[in-house]
Design a protein around this motif. Sequence first.
Motif, PDB file in Angstrom:
ATOM      1  N   ARG A 109       0.835  -1.195   0.000  1.00 17.44           N
ATOM      2  CA  ARG A 109       0.000   0.000   0.000  1.00 17.44           C
ATOM      3  C   ARG A 109       0.874   1.251   0.000  1.00 17.44           C
ATOM      4  O   ARG A 109       1.847   1.346   0.748  1.00 17.44           O
ATOM      5  N   LYS A 110       0.526   2.218  -0.818  1.00 16.61           N
ATOM      6  CA  LYS A 110       1.256   3.474  -0.905  1.00 16.61           C
ATOM      7  C   LYS A 110       0.788   4.403   0.213  1.00 16.61           C
ATOM      8  O   LYS A 110      -0.376   4.783   0.271  1.00 16.61           O
ATOM      9  N   ILE A 111       1.684   4.767   1.114  1.00 15.80           N
ATOM     10  CA  ILE A 111       1.350   5.669   2.224  1.00 15.80           C
ATOM     11  C   ILE A 111       2.405   6.763   2.262  1.00 15.80           C
ATOM     12  O   ILE A 111       3.419   6.658   2.960  1.00 15.80           O
ATOM     13  N   ASP A 112       2.170   7.804   1.493  1.00 11.53           N
ATOM     14  CA  ASP A 112       3.089   8.943   1.456  1.00 11.53           C
ATOM     15  C   ASP A 112       2.515  10.170   2.159  1.00 11.53           C
ATOM     16  O   ASP A 112       3.241  11.127   2.422  1.00 11.53           O
ATOM     17  N   ALA A 113       1.205  10.160   2.433  1.00 12.59           N
ATOM     18  CA  ALA A 113       0.533  11.309   3.042  1.00 12.59           C
ATOM     19  C   ALA A 113      -0.649  10.811   3.863  1.00 12.59           C
ATOM     20  O   ALA A 113      -1.099   9.663   3.707  1.00 12.59           O
ATOM     21  N   ILE A 114      -1.165  11.680   4.735  1.00 11.34           N
ATOM     22  CA  ILE A 114      -2.301  11.312   5.579  1.00 11.34           C
ATOM     23  C   ILE A 114      -3.487  10.897   4.726  1.00 11.34           C
ATOM     24  O   ILE A 114      -4.253   9.984   5.077  1.00 11.34           O
ATOM     25  N   GLU A 115      -3.652  11.538   3.567  1.00 14.61           N
ATOM     26  CA  GLU A 115      -4.780  11.232   2.684  1.00 14.61           C
ATOM     27  C   GLU A 115      -4.706   9.814   2.131  1.00 14.61           C
ATOM     28  O   GLU A 115      -5.719   9.276   1.649  1.00 14.61           O
ATOM     29  N   ASP A 116      -3.543   9.182   2.188  1.00 16.79           N
ATOM     30  CA  ASP A 116      -3.396   7.809   1.701  1.00 16.79           C
ATOM     31  C   ASP A 116      -3.856   6.775   2.716  1.00 16.79           C
ATOM     32  O   ASP A 116      -3.968   5.587   2.378  1.00 16.79           O
ATOM     33  N   LEU A 117      -4.093   7.212   3.957  1.00 19.18           N
ATOM     34  CA  LEU A 117      -4.454   6.271   5.007  1.00 19.18           C
ATOM     35  C   LEU A 117      -5.903   5.827   4.874  1.00 19.18           C
ATOM     36  O   LEU A 117      -6.815   6.647   4.714  1.00 19.18           O
ATOM     37  N   GLY A 118      -6.113   4.533   4.960  1.00 18.03           N
ATOM     38  CA  GLY A 118      -7.451   3.965   4.915  1.00 18.03           C
ATOM     39  C   GLY A 118      -7.430   2.610   5.588  1.00 18.03           C
ATOM     40  O   GLY A 118      -6.376   2.112   6.010  1.00 18.03           O
ATOM     41  N   GLY A 119      -8.589   1.996   5.720  1.00 18.18           N
ATOM     42  CA  GLY A 119      -8.654   0.673   6.330  1.00 18.18           C
ATOM     43  C   GLY A 119      -8.512   0.733   7.835  1.00 18.18           C
ATOM     44  O   GLY A 119      -8.970   1.675   8.489  1.00 18.18           O
TER      45      GLY A 119
END
Length: 252
Positions: free
Chosen positions: A127-137
Motif C-alpha cells: 500500500r502506498k502511504i506517502d501522506a495522511i490522505e493515503d491512510l485507509g482501512g
Amino acid sequence: MRYCVIALLLFLGTQTAVGDDARPAGLPERLTFNVSTGGQPPFTIVHDDGRVSGIFWDVLSAIAESYQVELTSIEVPPKRTESLLLSGHVDVTMRAREWVDDPQAFVFSDPVMMTRDAIFVHRDSDRKIDAIEDLGGTLLGRLGFHYPWLAERLQQEAVSLIPVQDQESMLRRLYHGGTRFTGAISNLHAGYWTLENAAWGDSIREAPIRLDEVGYRLMFPPRHQSLVPWINQELQRMKASGELDRIIRDYQ
C-alpha cells in the motif's frame, strides 16, 4: 502499581550543585513522575527488579539531583494521567503539547527532545502511504493515546482505529496480522526500540509518510508552574554541556 524511589544525595560539583543556602525557595521536596504502565522505552524503562531508566528518567533524575529533590516513579495508564496530575497524585509526566486535548490546563517544560509519530507497516504491504490522505482501512494505535493529525480521517470514516494496551503488543499484532491491518501508529523512537528488541522486528518497516515533529516535554499541573523555569534552566545547562545529547545517545 510499582514504585521506585531514588534517594538523592547532595551533589557537590561546582557546576550543578545547589547549596542549602542557595536552594530555590518553593521547590517541592519530592516529585512523583509517571513513567507509564510498564514503561515507555526508550523514554522510560521499568526493569523486572523495579529499577527505572530511560531518556526522560535519566534527565529528570539529573535535574532532581541538582536541586536536592527526591524523585519517585509511578506507573499510570495514559487515560488516567491527566486527571491524576490535576488531583495531586502525580506531579509530572512526559507529553507533547500537541498530544493533549486541553494543553492550557497544564504547564510544559522546554522540549527535552524532538520526536514524531510514524506509521509502521508489515513488510509484505504494498500500500502506498506517502501522506495522511493515503491512510485507509484499519490502523492499530495505543490505548489512551491522542492522534490529532488523524482526526479528519476518522471523522470521514476513511480509517478505523483499534486501540492496543502497549507498544510491543501493538507491533506484534501487526506482525501476526500481516496485510490485514493498514499499519500501526507508533512514536518513531519507541517503534524502532521495540523492533530492534523483537525477534520478528525485521518483518515490520516504517512507511514513507512523514508526520510533523513535536517537542517532547515534561508536563506539570498548574500547581507546579513556579517549578518549570528551574527545570528549563537545568535543561539549558544540560544541552550546553552535551549531557542531554549523551543521555539520548545512550538509548539509541
